[in-house]
Design a protein around this motif. Sequence first.
Motif, PDB file in Angstrom:
ATOM      1  N   THR A   1      -1.012   4.875  -0.176  1.00 57.22           N
ATOM      2  CA  THR A   1      -2.379   4.447   0.097  1.00 57.22           C
ATOM      3  C   THR A   1      -2.393   3.073   0.770  1.00 57.22           C
ATOM      4  OG1 THR A   1      -4.546   4.059  -0.891  1.00 57.22           O
ATOM      5  CG2 THR A   1      -2.641   3.417  -2.188  1.00 57.22           C
ATOM      6  N   ALA A   2      -3.379   2.853   1.665  1.00 58.15           N
ATOM      7  CA  ALA A   2      -3.416   1.642   2.486  1.00 58.15           C
ATOM      8  C   ALA A   2      -3.519   0.371   1.659  1.00 58.15           C
ATOM      9  CB  ALA A   2      -4.581   1.734   3.464  1.00 58.15           C
ATOM     10  N   VAL A   3      -4.061   0.466   0.449  1.00 56.53           N
ATOM     11  CA  VAL A   3      -4.233  -0.728  -0.373  1.00 56.53           C
ATOM     12  C   VAL A   3      -2.879  -1.362  -0.728  1.00 56.53           C
ATOM     13  CG1 VAL A   3      -4.165   0.369  -2.660  1.00 56.53           C
ATOM     14  CG2 VAL A   3      -5.613  -1.635  -2.289  1.00 56.53           C
ATOM     15  N   PHE A   4      -1.799  -0.572  -0.636  1.00 60.99           N
ATOM     16  CA  PHE A   4      -0.469  -1.076  -0.966  1.00 60.99           C
ATOM     17  C   PHE A   4       0.348  -1.424   0.277  1.00 60.99           C
ATOM     18  CE2 PHE A   4      -0.795   1.317  -5.174  1.00 60.99           C
ATOM     19  CZ  PHE A   4      -1.028   0.160  -5.884  1.00 60.99           C
ATOM     20  N   SER A   5      -0.301  -1.636   1.392  1.00 59.56           N
ATOM     21  CA  SER A   5       0.432  -2.031   2.591  1.00 59.56           C
ATOM     22  C   SER A   5       0.937  -3.464   2.457  1.00 59.56           C
ATOM     23  CB  SER A   5      -0.477  -1.905   3.815  1.00 59.56           C
ATOM     24  OG  SER A   5      -1.616  -2.741   3.672  1.00 59.56           O
ATOM     25  N   HIS A   6       1.852  -3.823   3.324  1.00 57.35           N
ATOM     26  CA  HIS A   6       2.385  -5.190   3.395  1.00 57.35           C
ATOM     27  C   HIS A   6       3.048  -5.633   2.086  1.00 57.35           C
ATOM     28  CE1 HIS A   6       0.254  -5.315   7.154  1.00 57.35           C
ATOM     29  NE2 HIS A   6      -0.914  -5.192   6.555  1.00 57.35           N
ATOM     30  N   GLY A   7       3.784  -4.712   1.435  1.00 55.99           N
ATOM     31  CA  GLY A   7       4.568  -5.088   0.272  1.00 55.99           C
ATOM     32  C   GLY A   7       3.802  -5.272  -1.020  1.00 55.99           C
ATOM     33  N   ARG A   8       2.552  -4.864  -1.051  1.00 56.51           N
ATOM     34  CA  ARG A   8       1.749  -5.108  -2.256  1.00 56.51           C
ATOM     35  C   ARG A   8       2.120  -4.171  -3.414  1.00 56.51           C
ATOM     36  NH1 ARG A   8      -4.392  -5.291  -0.491  1.00 56.51           N
ATOM     37  NH2 ARG A   8      -4.707  -6.943  -2.044  1.00 56.51           N
ATOM     38  N   LEU A   9       2.701  -3.010  -3.097  1.00 55.08           N
ATOM     39  CA  LEU A   9       3.144  -2.117  -4.170  1.00 55.08           C
ATOM     40  C   LEU A   9       4.221  -2.805  -5.002  1.00 55.08           C
ATOM     41  CD1 LEU A   9       3.143   0.563  -5.653  1.00 55.08           C
ATOM     42  CD2 LEU A   9       4.692   1.476  -3.914  1.00 55.08           C
ATOM     43  N   ARG A  10       5.078  -3.533  -4.349  1.00 59.56           N
ATOM     44  CA  ARG A  10       6.133  -4.298  -5.036  1.00 59.56           C
ATOM     45  C   ARG A  10       5.530  -5.229  -6.076  1.00 59.56           C
ATOM     46  NH1 ARG A  10       8.006  -9.367  -4.031  1.00 59.56           N
ATOM     47  NH2 ARG A  10      10.263  -9.808  -4.198  1.00 59.56           N
TER      48      ARG A  10
ATOM     49  N   ARG B   1       3.279 -15.211 -11.729  1.00 60.87           N
ATOM     50  CA  ARG B   1       2.456 -16.414 -11.930  1.00 60.87           C
ATOM     51  C   ARG B   1       2.159 -17.080 -10.598  1.00 60.87           C
ATOM     52  NH1 ARG B   1       5.983 -17.089 -16.400  1.00 60.87           N
ATOM     53  NH2 ARG B   1       7.247 -18.589 -15.217  1.00 60.87           N
ATOM     54  N   GLN B   2       3.141 -17.149  -9.736  1.00 62.41           N
ATOM     55  CA  GLN B   2       2.952 -17.788  -8.431  1.00 62.41           C
ATOM     56  C   GLN B   2       1.971 -17.007  -7.548  1.00 62.41           C
ATOM     57  OE1 GLN B   2       6.906 -17.982  -6.857  1.00 62.41           O
ATOM     58  NE2 GLN B   2       7.616 -19.520  -8.331  1.00 62.41           N
ATOM     59  N   ARG B   3       1.916 -15.710  -7.757  1.00 67.55           N
ATOM     60  CA  ARG B   3       1.081 -14.864  -6.903  1.00 67.55           C
ATOM     61  C   ARG B   3      -0.129 -14.312  -7.664  1.00 67.55           C
ATOM     62  NH1 ARG B   3       5.112 -10.733  -4.031  1.00 67.55           N
ATOM     63  NH2 ARG B   3       3.231 -10.342  -2.776  1.00 67.55           N
ATOM     64  N   ALA B   4      -0.593 -15.052  -8.672  1.00 64.26           N
ATOM     65  CA  ALA B   4      -1.707 -14.593  -9.499  1.00 64.26           C
ATOM     66  C   ALA B   4      -2.967 -14.328  -8.659  1.00 64.26           C
ATOM     67  CB  ALA B   4      -2.007 -15.610 -10.598  1.00 64.26           C
ATOM     68  N   GLY B   5      -3.247 -15.194  -7.703  1.00 66.45           N
ATOM     69  CA  GLY B   5      -4.423 -15.005  -6.850  1.00 66.45           C
ATOM     70  C   GLY B   5      -4.304 -13.746  -6.011  1.00 66.45           C
ATOM     71  N   GLU B   6      -3.111 -13.522  -5.479  1.00 70.94           N
ATOM     72  CA  GLU B   6      -2.884 -12.322  -4.673  1.00 70.94           C
ATOM     73  C   GLU B   6      -3.017 -11.067  -5.532  1.00 70.94           C
ATOM     74  OE1 GLU B   6       0.650 -10.384  -1.868  1.00 70.94           O
ATOM     75  OE2 GLU B   6       0.774 -12.484  -2.521  1.00 70.94           O
ATOM     76  N   LEU B   7      -2.530 -11.145  -6.786  1.00 68.36           N
ATOM     77  CA  LEU B   7      -2.625  -9.998  -7.685  1.00 68.36           C
ATOM     78  C   LEU B   7      -4.091  -9.700  -8.027  1.00 68.36           C
ATOM     79  CD1 LEU B   7      -1.222  -7.859  -9.397  1.00 68.36           C
ATOM     80  CD2 LEU B   7      -1.006  -9.568 -11.226  1.00 68.36           C
ATOM     81  N   ALA B   8      -4.897 -10.737  -8.241  1.00 66.11           N
ATOM     82  CA  ALA B   8      -6.321 -10.531  -8.537  1.00 66.11           C
ATOM     83  C   ALA B   8      -7.028  -9.861  -7.358  1.00 66.11           C
ATOM     84  CB  ALA B   8      -6.982 -11.864  -8.865  1.00 66.11           C
ATOM     85  N   ALA B   9      -6.683 -10.304  -6.131  1.00 61.16           N
ATOM     86  CA  ALA B   9      -7.270  -9.684  -4.942  1.00 61.16           C
ATOM     87  C   ALA B   9      -6.836  -8.230  -4.822  1.00 61.16           C
ATOM     88  CB  ALA B   9      -6.867 -10.464  -3.691  1.00 61.16           C
ATOM     89  N   LEU B  10      -5.574  -7.956  -5.157  1.00 68.49           N
ATOM     90  CA  LEU B  10      -5.070  -6.586  -5.110  1.00 68.49           C
ATOM     91  C   LEU B  10      -5.822  -5.692  -6.099  1.00 68.49           C
ATOM     92  CD1 LEU B  10      -3.115  -4.358  -4.274  1.00 68.49           C
ATOM     93  CD2 LEU B  10      -1.415  -5.356  -5.830  1.00 68.49           C
ATOM     94  N   GLU B  11      -6.050  -6.200  -7.309  1.00 68.77           N
ATOM     95  CA  GLU B  11      -6.795  -5.424  -8.300  1.00 68.77           C
ATOM     96  C   GLU B  11      -8.206  -5.107  -7.797  1.00 68.77           C
ATOM     97  OE1 GLU B  11      -6.054  -3.860 -10.855  1.00 68.77           O
ATOM     98  OE2 GLU B  11      -4.450  -4.811 -11.989  1.00 68.77           O
ATOM     99  N   ALA B  12      -8.838  -6.078  -7.162  1.00 62.68           N
ATOM    100  CA  ALA B  12     -10.184  -5.844  -6.623  1.00 62.68           C
ATOM    101  C   ALA B  12     -10.142  -4.787  -5.516  1.00 62.68           C
ATOM    102  CB  ALA B  12     -10.761  -7.149  -6.090  1.00 62.68           C
ATOM    103  N   ASP B  13      -9.118  -4.849  -4.666  1.00 65.27           N
ATOM    104  CA  ASP B  13      -8.988  -3.862  -3.594  1.00 65.27           C
ATOM    105  C   ASP B  13      -8.724  -2.472  -4.159  1.00 65.27           C
ATOM    106  OD1 ASP B  13      -9.397  -5.822  -1.742  1.00 65.27           O
ATOM    107  OD2 ASP B  13      -7.292  -6.030  -1.159  1.00 65.27           O
ATOM    108  N   ILE B  14      -7.935  -2.387  -5.220  1.00 60.51           N
ATOM    109  CA  ILE B  14      -7.662  -1.089  -5.846  1.00 60.51           C
ATOM    110  C   ILE B  14      -8.950  -0.502  -6.405  1.00 60.51           C
ATOM    111  CG2 ILE B  14      -6.532   0.040  -7.803  1.00 60.51           C
ATOM    112  CD1 ILE B  14      -4.140  -1.814  -7.353  1.00 60.51           C
ATOM    113  N   THR B  15      -9.740  -1.339  -7.076  1.00 57.45           N
ATOM    114  CA  THR B  15     -11.012  -0.869  -7.629  1.00 57.45           C
ATOM    115  C   THR B  15     -11.912  -0.318  -6.529  1.00 57.45           C
ATOM    116  OG1 THR B  15     -10.904  -2.451  -9.462  1.00 57.45           O
ATOM    117  CG2 THR B  15     -13.076  -1.563  -8.906  1.00 57.45           C
ATOM    118  N   ALA B  16     -11.995  -1.043  -5.407  1.00 57.44           N
ATOM    119  CA  ALA B  16     -12.821  -0.580  -4.286  1.00 57.44           C
ATOM    120  C   ALA B  16     -12.254   0.699  -3.680  1.00 57.44           C
ATOM    121  CB  ALA B  16     -12.913  -1.676  -3.229  1.00 57.44           C
ATOM    122  N   SER B  17     -10.925   0.762  -3.570  1.00 57.31           N
ATOM    123  CA  SER B  17     -10.286   1.948  -2.998  1.00 57.31           C
ATOM    124  C   SER B  17     -10.523   3.172  -3.866  1.00 57.31           C
ATOM    125  CB  SER B  17      -8.779   1.701  -2.847  1.00 57.31           C
ATOM    126  OG  SER B  17      -8.126   2.840  -2.332  1.00 57.31           O
TER     127      SER B  17
END
Length: 203
Positions: A2-11, A82-98
């Motif tokens: 799914t597109a929400v996991f592009s650019h290494g976000r699945l990792r 911990r270093q990528r907490a902001g990115e993880l929060a954005a990912l969760e929001a994108d997953i919810t929308a997806s």
Amino acid sequence: MTAVFSHGRLRLYLLKLLDDGPKHGYELIRLLEDRFLGLYAPSAGTIYPRLQRLEVEGLVSHTAAGGRKTYDITDAGRAELRQRAGELAALEADITASVADLSSLAGEIRSEVRGSVRDLKRELSEATRQTRRTRWEAPGWSPRPESDAGPNAELLDELDQRLAAFTAEVGRLVRARRFNETQLRTAIRLLDGALDGLRRLLR
């Protein structure tokens, strides 16, 4: 994938899931499928190579028992989270929308499937009525006792029974909500193809 996991976000999301506790690959696949309400499930070929890369990078480790690997996040993996907490929060929001978008699309496709089933049932029912009407109205035809109705009547009854069973089974599968988008679109094409074939056969 799914597109929400592009650019290494699945990792990153795999690290998040492992932060909740050790898991083997199948568990991670099921958790992702549940997160997407069954509308998306990554393949083993998507998950395991990423776990291997995370292990090479020292972000996860594994233990093996009974031929199955169980993966666990390392301290380095937790530090990355911990270093990528902001990115993880954005990912969760994108997953919810997806998930909301996928659910809406799946609902539309299911409606199309139901419509195709209704059309198929209507066409078959009409063909059955027409066949019976043609027999009854044919020159020289006279009704026979029910016990001597012949093979056509039995076949028409069997057609009715098969149609009812087919409709019930398709309805059950649709209500189970285990279709993904590709399967739903394929189901629609199959139903439309079956309907076209019957129309050509019964002309």
